[in-house]
Design a protein around this motif. Structure first.
Motif, short mmCIF file in Angstrom:
data_model
loop_
_atom_site.label_atom_id
_atom_site.label_comp_id
_atom_site.label_asym_id
_atom_site.label_seq_id
_atom_site.Cartn_x
_atom_site.Cartn_y
_atom_site.Cartn_z
N PHE A 1 -16.74 -2.35 1.89
CA PHE A 1 -17.22 -1.66 0.70
C PHE A 1 -16.90 -2.47 -0.55
O PHE A 1 -15.93 -3.23 -0.60
CB PHE A 1 -16.51 -0.29 0.54
N SER B 1 -12.54 -0.13 5.84
CA SER B 1 -12.09 1.04 6.59
C SER B 1 -12.33 0.78 8.06
O SER B 1 -13.35 0.22 8.44
CB SER B 1 -12.85 2.29 6.17
N GLY C 1 -10.88 5.63 12.61
CA GLY C 1 -11.30 6.96 12.19
C GLY C 1 -11.60 7.08 10.72
O GLY C 1 -12.03 8.14 10.26
N GLY C 2 -11.34 6.02 9.98
CA GLY C 2 -11.69 6.03 8.57
C GLY C 2 -10.79 6.89 7.72
O GLY C 2 -11.22 7.43 6.71
N ASN C 3 -9.52 7.02 8.09
CA ASN C 3 -8.64 7.85 7.28
C ASN C 3 -8.05 7.09 6.11
O ASN C 3 -7.34 7.67 5.30
CB ASN C 3 -7.53 8.45 8.12
N LYS C 4 -8.33 5.83 6.00
CA LYS C 4 -7.79 5.07 4.89
C LYS C 4 -8.73 3.94 4.51
O LYS C 4 -9.31 3.28 5.36
CB LYS C 4 -6.44 4.46 5.28
N LEU C 5 -8.82 3.75 3.21
CA LEU C 5 -9.45 2.56 2.66
C LEU C 5 -8.34 1.57 2.34
O LEU C 5 -7.38 1.93 1.67
CB LEU C 5 -10.22 2.88 1.40
N PHE D 1 -7.61 -1.58 0.14
CA PHE D 1 -8.23 -2.20 -1.03
C PHE D 1 -7.67 -3.59 -1.29
O PHE D 1 -6.49 -3.87 -1.03
CB PHE D 1 -7.96 -1.36 -2.27
#
Lengths: 112, 113
Positions: free
Chosen positions: A34, A93, A96-100, A102
């Protein structure tokens, strides 16, 4: 663990110049990638995304291509405007995508 | 309008005085999270919640608490704030399996003196 590395800023460009902000990542699997943008005094907004290798995300004239072979997701725009002045964050991510996760952010300043 | 609302936007407090930063979302998202943003470090996750009554630690949970009693609300609690918690805080929601975009609040700038 996962990590995202962005080029150091600030980046100062003249209006209509070409923009590249480099982003490379480290991940154990196949992350989604992203670019988020943060305008002064505001929260982060999703700019574009890519969910698998060779995908190209695009929005508002910005583009980034998911390059698995080089683990990169560089942000580009052909002609920047003063209104593009902001901080740009690359993120990933995984699972399960529980955190980005950065990067540190790159400040862009566009001058007339 | 779909949004994540944080309050307050700005807060100056003294060491040790308990405070709560509220976060509310109107998009029926299951997932919510708190991040702090510090110069040179980007955003780091403090806590997250995958659903009501389900919370878990992120990368930097020390000194923070959260609760998720309702789907729309996810308050961040600092029981005994310290100066190293001076930061810009963001609440985010989203990340259901069908939706990979995270929506962020406008941020809360906290100063602990």
């Amino acid at each position: 663990g996962n990590s995202v590395t962005q080029m150091e800023g600030p980046v100062t460009l003249s209006e209509e110049a070409f923009l590249t902000i480099n982003c490379t990542y480290t991940a154990t699997g196949y992350p989604s990638l992203f670019w988020y943008v943060q305008y002064p005094g505001e929260g982060l907004q999703l700019l574009l995304k890519a969910t698998k290798a060779d995908d190209k995300g695009s929005n508002k004239g910005f583009e980034a291509t998911y390059r698995k072979e080089t683990t990169s997701f560089h942000l580009e725009k052909g002609s920047v405007q003063v209104s593009d002045s902001a901080v740009y964050f690359c993120a990933l991510s995984e699972g399960g995508g529980n955190k980005l996760t950065f990067g540190t952010g790159t400040q862009l300043k566009v001058e007339l | 309008e779909a949004q994540v609302t944080q309050n307050p936007r700005y807060l100056i407090t003294v060491t040790g005085k308990k405070l709560t930063v509220t976060c509310s979302q109107n998009m029926n998202h299951e997932y919510m999270s708190w991040y702090r943003q510090d110069p040179g470090l980007g955003l780091r996750q403090i806590y997250y919640s995958m659903n009501v009554e389900v919370t878990d630690k992120g990368d930097v949970p020390e000194g923070y608490k959260v609760s998720r009693k309702e789907k729309r609300n996810f308050p961040l609690i600092l029981e005994s704030p310290s100066p190293n918690q001076t930061s810009l805080y963001f609440c985010a929601s989203g990340w259901t399996p069908k939706n990979t975009e995270a929506f962020f609040g406008q941020g809360t700038r906290l100063t602990v003196v």
